[in-house]
Scaffold this motif. Structure first.
Motif, PDB file in Angstrom:
ATOM      1  N   ALA C  83       0.793  -1.426   0.237  1.00 37.13           N
ATOM      2  CA  ALA C  83       0.239   0.035   0.132  1.00 37.13           C
ATOM      3  C   ALA C  83       0.879   1.104   0.242  1.00 37.13           C
ATOM      4  O   ALA C  83       0.699   2.321  -0.743  1.00 37.13           O
ATOM      5  CB  ALA C  83      -0.963  -0.139   1.127  1.00 37.13           C
ATOM      6  N   PHE C  84       1.926   1.339   0.988  1.00 38.66           N
ATOM      7  CA  PHE C  84       2.762   2.298   0.644  1.00 38.66           C
ATOM      8  C   PHE C  84       3.580   2.465  -0.267  1.00 38.66           C
ATOM      9  O   PHE C  84       3.729   3.566  -0.776  1.00 38.66           O
ATOM     10  CB  PHE C  84       3.810   2.415   2.248  1.00 38.66           C
ATOM     11  CG  PHE C  84       3.050   2.619   3.353  1.00 38.66           C
ATOM     12  CD1 PHE C  84       2.378   3.590   3.708  1.00 38.66           C
ATOM     13  CD2 PHE C  84       3.211   1.326   4.153  1.00 38.66           C
ATOM     14  CE1 PHE C  84       1.490   3.681   4.791  1.00 38.66           C
ATOM     15  CE2 PHE C  84       2.614   1.483   5.320  1.00 38.66           C
ATOM     16  CZ  PHE C  84       1.571   2.506   5.683  1.00 38.66           C
ATOM     17  N   ILE C 135      -3.867  -7.716  10.219  1.00 40.23           N
ATOM     18  CA  ILE C 135      -4.930  -7.735   9.497  1.00 40.23           C
ATOM     19  C   ILE C 135      -5.606  -6.419   9.054  1.00 40.23           C
ATOM     20  O   ILE C 135      -6.049  -6.266   7.969  1.00 40.23           O
ATOM     21  CB  ILE C 135      -6.148  -8.679  10.331  1.00 40.23           C
ATOM     22  CG1 ILE C 135      -7.012  -9.060   9.237  1.00 40.23           C
ATOM     23  CG2 ILE C 135      -6.892  -7.810  11.161  1.00 40.23           C
ATOM     24  CD1 ILE C 135      -7.121 -10.490   9.217  1.00 40.23           C
ATOM     25  N   VAL C 136      -5.399  -5.503   9.984  1.00 39.12           N
ATOM     26  CA  VAL C 136      -5.723  -4.222   9.533  1.00 39.12           C
ATOM     27  C   VAL C 136      -4.793  -3.753   8.391  1.00 39.12           C
ATOM     28  O   VAL C 136      -5.334  -3.041   7.216  1.00 39.12           O
ATOM     29  CB  VAL C 136      -5.507  -3.089  10.621  1.00 39.12           C
ATOM     30  CG1 VAL C 136      -5.805  -1.679   9.946  1.00 39.12           C
ATOM     31  CG2 VAL C 136      -6.756  -3.471  11.417  1.00 39.12           C
ATOM     32  N   THR C 137      -3.593  -3.879   8.499  1.00 42.90           N
ATOM     33  CA  THR C 137      -2.642  -3.496   7.175  1.00 42.90           C
ATOM     34  C   THR C 137      -3.429  -4.346   5.970  1.00 42.90           C
ATOM     35  O   THR C 137      -3.002  -3.916   4.979  1.00 42.90           O
ATOM     36  CB  THR C 137      -1.350  -3.703   7.573  1.00 42.90           C
ATOM     37  OG1 THR C 137      -1.064  -5.148   7.980  1.00 42.90           O
ATOM     38  CG2 THR C 137      -0.777  -2.659   8.743  1.00 42.90           C
ATOM     39  N   LEU C 138      -3.500  -5.629   6.381  1.00 43.51           N
ATOM     40  CA  LEU C 138      -4.050  -6.311   4.945  1.00 43.51           C
ATOM     41  C   LEU C 138      -5.326  -5.556   4.394  1.00 43.51           C
ATOM     42  O   LEU C 138      -5.444  -5.365   2.903  1.00 43.51           O
ATOM     43  CB  LEU C 138      -4.396  -7.831   5.709  1.00 43.51           C
ATOM     44  CG  LEU C 138      -4.523  -8.830   4.592  1.00 43.51           C
ATOM     45  CD1 LEU C 138      -3.162  -9.033   3.959  1.00 43.51           C
ATOM     46  CD2 LEU C 138      -4.996 -10.087   5.372  1.00 43.51           C
ATOM     47  N   GLY C 139      -6.314  -5.343   5.274  1.00 43.24           N
ATOM     48  CA  GLY C 139      -7.334  -4.520   4.663  1.00 43.24           C
ATOM     49  C   GLY C 139      -6.864  -3.192   4.166  1.00 43.24           C
ATOM     50  O   GLY C 139      -7.507  -2.941   3.060  1.00 43.24           O
ATOM     51  N   PHE C 140      -6.070  -2.694   4.632  1.00 40.56           N
ATOM     52  CA  PHE C 140      -5.632  -1.092   4.219  1.00 40.56           C
ATOM     53  C   PHE C 140      -4.867  -1.499   2.894  1.00 40.56           C
ATOM     54  O   PHE C 140      -5.145  -0.674   1.876  1.00 40.56           O
ATOM     55  CB  PHE C 140      -4.384  -0.572   4.965  1.00 40.56           C
ATOM     56  CG  PHE C 140      -3.806   0.697   4.395  1.00 40.56           C
ATOM     57  CD1 PHE C 140      -4.776   1.856   4.382  1.00 40.56           C
ATOM     58  CD2 PHE C 140      -2.555   0.753   4.651  1.00 40.56           C
ATOM     59  CE1 PHE C 140      -3.920   2.861   3.770  1.00 40.56           C
ATOM     60  CE2 PHE C 140      -1.932   1.983   4.121  1.00 40.56           C
ATOM     61  CZ  PHE C 140      -2.707   2.865   3.873  1.00 40.56           C
ATOM     62  N   GLY C 141      -4.123  -2.309   2.764  1.00 37.85           N
ATOM     63  CA  GLY C 141      -3.345  -2.742   1.263  1.00 37.85           C
ATOM     64  C   GLY C 141      -4.703  -2.864   0.287  1.00 37.85           C
ATOM     65  O   GLY C 141      -4.591  -2.298  -1.006  1.00 37.85           O
ATOM     66  N   GLU C 142      -5.809  -3.629   0.633  1.00 30.25           N
ATOM     67  CA  GLU C 142      -6.907  -3.711  -0.249  1.00 30.25           C
ATOM     68  C   GLU C 142      -7.678  -2.238  -0.524  1.00 30.25           C
ATOM     69  O   GLU C 142      -7.971  -2.047  -1.712  1.00 30.25           O
ATOM     70  CB  GLU C 142      -7.932  -4.752   0.268  1.00 30.25           C
ATOM     71  CG  GLU C 142      -7.540  -6.198   0.024  1.00 30.25           C
ATOM     72  CD  GLU C 142      -7.274  -6.522  -1.298  1.00 30.25           C
ATOM     73  OE1 GLU C 142      -8.125  -6.736  -1.879  1.00 30.25           O
ATOM     74  OE2 GLU C 142      -6.106  -6.687  -1.616  1.00 30.25           O
ATOM     75  N   ILE C 143      -7.899  -1.622   0.579  1.00 28.13           N
ATOM     76  CA  ILE C 143      -8.527  -0.224   0.208  1.00 28.13           C
ATOM     77  C   ILE C 143      -7.833   0.455  -0.703  1.00 28.13           C
ATOM     78  O   ILE C 143      -8.236   1.119  -1.532  1.00 28.13           O
ATOM     79  CB  ILE C 143      -8.532   0.565   1.722  1.00 28.13           C
ATOM     80  CG1 ILE C 143      -9.479  -0.227   2.581  1.00 28.13           C
ATOM     81  CG2 ILE C 143      -8.761   1.956   1.402  1.00 28.13           C
ATOM     82  CD1 ILE C 143      -9.544   0.550   3.888  1.00 28.13           C
ATOM     83  N   ILE C 144      -6.575   0.853  -0.456  1.00 25.22           N
ATOM     84  CA  ILE C 144      -5.460   1.502  -1.216  1.00 25.22           C
ATOM     85  C   ILE C 144      -5.927   0.761  -2.873  1.00 25.22           C
ATOM     86  O   ILE C 144      -6.010   1.642  -3.898  1.00 25.22           O
ATOM     87  CB  ILE C 144      -4.127   1.692  -1.021  1.00 25.22           C
ATOM     88  CG1 ILE C 144      -3.935   2.232   0.359  1.00 25.22           C
ATOM     89  CG2 ILE C 144      -2.973   1.980  -1.950  1.00 25.22           C
ATOM     90  CD1 ILE C 144      -4.360   3.847   0.231  1.00 25.22           C
ATOM     91  N   ALA C 231       8.357   5.172   9.617  1.00 23.90           N
ATOM     92  CA  ALA C 231       9.456   5.182   8.770  1.00 23.90           C
ATOM     93  C   ALA C 231       9.318   4.005   7.587  1.00 23.90           C
ATOM     94  O   ALA C 231       9.970   4.357   6.605  1.00 23.90           O
ATOM     95  CB  ALA C 231      10.820   4.635   9.703  1.00 23.90           C
ATOM     96  N   GLY C 232       8.951   2.892   8.050  1.00 24.16           N
ATOM     97  CA  GLY C 232       8.703   2.011   7.081  1.00 24.16           C
ATOM     98  C   GLY C 232       7.728   2.464   5.938  1.00 24.16           C
ATOM     99  O   GLY C 232       8.096   2.475   4.659  1.00 24.16           O
ATOM    100  N   ALA C 233       6.798   3.311   6.166  1.00 26.00           N
ATOM    101  CA  ALA C 233       5.900   3.973   5.166  1.00 26.00           C
ATOM    102  C   ALA C 233       6.785   5.026   4.293  1.00 26.00           C
ATOM    103  O   ALA C 233       6.464   4.650   3.169  1.00 26.00           O
ATOM    104  CB  ALA C 233       4.837   4.783   5.794  1.00 26.00           C
TER     105      ALA C 233
END
Lengths: 297, 269, 326
Positions: C83-84, C135-144, C231-233
């Motif tokens: 996503a990032f 799991i939220v980051t998983l969802g975020f990836g899909e949102i983006i 930082a990762g982002a």
């Protein structure tokens, strides 16, 4: 309006069925089983394979055939869940949470692409389509097949609830969720109970997979990914680890999506659901029916 | 230094701490004793911010810190060790002690990215400080190696060195003698006195009565989450309420009894 | 073999001394050696295809090093790292094509946007148990990905094309571009490694090892985790800029969960928290499909199985992190 509600409840009962396995496993060993959505996919594929093997028999009485396949598939996916737990998760019990999560991602990958190797990358079309006449209830269009599938979901969920609240087995599960070490001391075979939990949770996901195959007609090896996420969302909304809460969460998510799709458009449906997940985690991370837990230092 | 006033803590209806008040003055060693399950560790966890008290006040140097997060309380000059040893097992001994320097080490992210002179200076300072406290606690063993490779007694020393590297005004030790042999206990006694001589106030939870009576300026006795006595060791030793609750039997027997209680408790749940 | 029997039994030595290999692996010059290999590679093979593969590998290294900050240093599982990558690629792609500016000029905007994205996702979820973050980051990836697919400014499913090169002209030679990317990524790797060896980097490791003990030492674990996530982002976003420059066209299909999982695979396989390990892991993962062409179908299946095996048998990865004490 009533159509939206009906659609929501119908899809929601699928979510609930898959979310239950998520919730049970999380409740008992505090693991987010990423491979859970893929067991739903595995269920759809094993159902597909069984229907293929039955061949001509199917045509004559599709509902009966589907019911037999449903039972067999539940056994098959249940056993797969047990094997995954045995091979991938059990060796890591007591390891850092990060290791377990990564293993779960690995298991999910292996299932998805393992299925791809066996069944090929293209979507498969179910040999049985349930179709029937529609009913009009309070302005909503309801088909017999929807009613049948929903009835199966409800029966399964009621059976699960009875199992957990009324039997020794269920009591052992709840006890392990509280304190696995004490259970070991009390002579409960913790490994066995965890295996059974995986069996039940996976079987429910497998059942949902077959039903989805029969209803939507098309299956592919990545179909478990999104439903896994949705099921998790449902579990979080209701309160992960809490069985009635999870069922409620599934239905609520179905309704939310149904209304969301109506008002913001179908292409935003998944965004809507996941945004809701993030919102919910911010406002009430323990879910509607989950209790607040103080973690002991 | 530390004032605890009418502290209450309940876990779902069970009162773990029930109206506890005590204080620790500057440079003082105060022991908190009581049978297992009396609420000693719960009280410590409230003081250091790990539990939010249900009611009551906790003040450090007059400032109210009730219910603040642990890192903020640590920033106020409080340092602690844990009952069941919480070292960073997969990190080196030196790194473990460097954790204590986090709050006062002057180093910004930019310094680290560009390796400015300030970065080098602060890193050197941190290492020196870590070595200084490891010398102070008398660590035997490889300081560059992983902590989990050290024997248990040495890991305890690392934990204390880490707490000291914070340069605290108040140090809370939760059963520091648990699991130590006779010789190590004697060294611990000496270590606690040397820490006090640095001007650091100490609050101590301990089951070893010999150690408690020897080292404490004051002893607070808890039973069922309530304070039943508070005074100098000699006075507490003679207090009838204490004798009845706890010291009536000698320490070893009390431990056996306490262990029995624990088993009974587990079965009850 | 008979004379070995007569030898006195060797006493086990505690903490064996540094062998040549371990000394080499911990050497400060290792980074230079790696950079030299990267610099010399085009002299070995410089076909357009090879340059393309090598450039992709170097961009992938940057992604892996960025994810290593989150997963390796801080122990937070991010399953939507792509996503990032997407946010960075799209931000620079949209700005450069709409405003007709070189990609490098979009870097400040990319940093701002990725930091914002990090705060929006990390802010609420980092307060919770670490598995929720996964799991939220998983969802975020899909949102983006779905958002990029649905919006018109991002070009919908077909994406954005005609993105100018790093310095404005898309026609500069592949070799020059490779060297530019290599140097940028080398700096990014160095900075990430330095972060890991700083006060903040140690705080990340303390949080990974034991959050409570870290809190007790005065480390605000929430802020520190958010810092790692941000930082990762930023690293991921900047890798996205390089990606957009390389392909000059981006579409949602490049930013699926598969991409996130591959980066995670590189980090886990190489050795979480170990910079040389992660760099090696990234190169292996990105070059493997070139070597094993025929086995494409089995690749992801093998990755999944490998993740399980690594976690069970060798959780520290191929090239574990070692602390550099004396």
């Amino acid at each position: 309006m009533s159509q939206l509600i009906w659609n929501g409840l119908f899809v929601g009962s699928f979510y609930a069925l898959v979310a239950l396995g998520y919730s049970m496993v999380y409740g008992i060993i505090k693991l987010l089983n990423f491979a859970h959505g893929d067991l739903y996919m595995l269920g759809a594929f094993s159902g597909f394979a069984m229907l293929g093997a039955m061949g001509g028999l199917v045509r004559s009485s599709s509902l009966v055939a589907l019911f037999v396949v449903l039972i067999l598939t539940m056994v098959a996916t249940g056993l797969s869940g047990v094997v995954i737990e045995r091979v991938a998760y059990r060796p890591l019990r007591g390891a850092p949470r990060l290791s377990l999560l990564i293993t779960a991602v690995g298991a999910s990958f292996a299932l998805e692409y393992g299925t791809r190797i066996v069944a090929g990358p293209n979507p498969k079309v179910y040999q049985v389509r349930l179709d029937g006449t529609a009913l009009h209830v309070l302005g909503a269009l309801i088909t017999w097949q929807q009613l049948a599938l929903m009835a199966v979901s409800i029966v399964l969920m009621v059976a699960l609830n009875l199992l957990i609240t009324r039997t020794r087995q269920g009591r052992a599960m709840r006890a392990i969720a509280q304190d696995p070490k004490a259970c070991l001391l009390m002579g409960i075979d913790v490994d066995k109970v965890i295996s059974r939990t995986f069996f039940i949770g996976s079987a429910l996901a497998g059942a949902a997979g077959v039903m989805a195959g029969g209803y939507y007609g098309k299956i592919d090896f990545l179909m478990g990914f999104i439903i896994g996420l949705k099921a998790f969302t449902a579990a979080v909304i209701g309160g992960i680890g809490n069985i009635p809460g999870t069922m409620l969460g599934g239905l609520l998510l179905g309704l939310l999506e149904s209304f969301g799709t109506h008002f913001v458009g179908g292409q935003w449906r998944d965004v809507f659901a996941f945004a809701f997940l993030i919102l919910f985690l911010t406002v009430r991370p323990t879910g509607l029916l989950g209790e607040r837990v103080t973690e002991r230092v | 230094m530390l004032e605890v006033e009418d502290l209450r803590l309940s876990f779902g209806g069970v009162l773990a701490v029930d109206g506890l008040s005590f204080g620790v003055g500057a440079g003082e060693i105060v022991s908190v004793i009581g049978p297992n399950g009396a609420g000693k560790t719960s009280a410590f966890n409230c003081v250091t911010g790990f539990y939010k008290p249900t009611a009551g006040r906790i003040r450090i140097d007059g400032a109210d810190v009730t219910g603040r997060r642990p890192s903020l309380i640590a920033a106020r000059g409080v340092s602690r060790t844990f009952q069941n040893l919480r070292v960073f097992g997969e990190m080196s001994v030196l790194d473990n002690v460097r954790a204590g320097t986090h709050l006062w080490l002057r180093q910004r992210v930019v310094d680290a990215l560009l390796h400015t002179p300030r970065y080098r200076r602060s890193e050197r300072e941190g290492t020196e400080e870590a070595n200084k406290w490891l010398d102070f606690v008398g660590l035997r063993g490889d300081r560059a190696g992983l902590v989990r490779n050290l024997p248990y007694g040495e890991q305890r020393r690392v934990e204390i060195a880490r707490a000291l590297a914070r340069r605290p005004k108040l140090l809370l030790l939760d059963e520091p003698a648990a699991g130590l042999n006779h010789g190590e206990k004697a060294e611990l006694l000496d270590l606690i006195r040397r820490i006090r001589d640095l001007g650091i106030a100490i609050a101590l939870i301990e089951h070893d009565m010999g150690l408690v009576m020897e080292v404490s300026d004051r002893v607070v006795v808890l039973n069922f989450g309530r304070e039943i006595a508070d005074g100098p060791p000699e006075q507490v030793r003679g207090d009838p309420a204490v004798i009845e609750a706890y010291l009536g039997r000698d320490a070893d027997e009390a431990e056996v009894e306490a262990a029995r209680e624990e088993v009974g408790g587990a079965r009850g749940e | 073999m008979s004379d070995t029997v007569q030898d006195p039994p060797v006493k086990p030595v505690k903490g064996r001394g540094p062998t040549f290999v371990t000394r080499f692996l911990e050497s400060r010059h290792l980074g230079w050696a790696g950079l030299a290999i990267g610099l010399l590679a085009p002299f070995v093979i410089a076909t357009p295809y090879a340059m393309d593969v090598m450039t992709s590998a170097v961009v992938f290294v940057m992604l892996a090093v960025g994810l290593n900050i989150v997963v390796g240093y801080c122990g937070l599982l991010d399953l939507g790292y792509a996503a990032f990558f997407a946010v960075g690629a799209y931000t620079s792609g949209v700005l450069s094509t709409e405003l007709k500016i070189p990609l490098l000029a979009t870097v400040p905007a990319v940093i701002v946007v990725t930091v914002l994205a990090g705060v929006i996702i990390g802010g609420p979820t980092l307060r919770l148990r670490s598995d929720y973050l996964a799991i939220v980051t998983l969802g975020f990836g899909e949102i983006i990905r779905i958002t990029a697919n649905n919006l018109s400014i991002t070009g919908g499913p077909s994406g954005i094309y005609g993105i100018p090169g790093l310095f404005g002209d898309a026609t500069s030679s592949q070799v020059v571009f490779y060297y530019a990317v290599l140097l940028i990524v080398a700096v990014a790797v160095l900075l990430a490694a330095r972060l890991g060896r700083s006060r903040l980097g140690r705080a990340w490791r303390f949080v990974r090892e034991d959050e409570d003990a870290a809190e007790a030492m005065g480390i605000n674990t929430y802020k520190v985790k958010l810092a790692a996530y941000i930082a990762g982002a930023v690293w991921g976003g900047l890798a996205g800029v390089l990606f957009a420059a390389q392909l000059s066209a981006i579409s949602p299909a490049s930013f699926t969960f598969l991409q996130s999982a591959l980066v995670l695979m590189a980090v886990v396989l190489g050795g979480m928290g170990s910079t040389p390990g992660v760099v090696l892991g990234a190169i292996v993962i990105s070059l493997l499909p070139e070597v094993l062409r025929g086995l494409a179908d089995y690749r992801f299946f093998a990755f999944g199985v490998l993740l399980i095996i690594v976690m069970i048998a060798r959780p520290q990865g191929l090239w574990p992190h070692r602390s550099r004490e004396r």
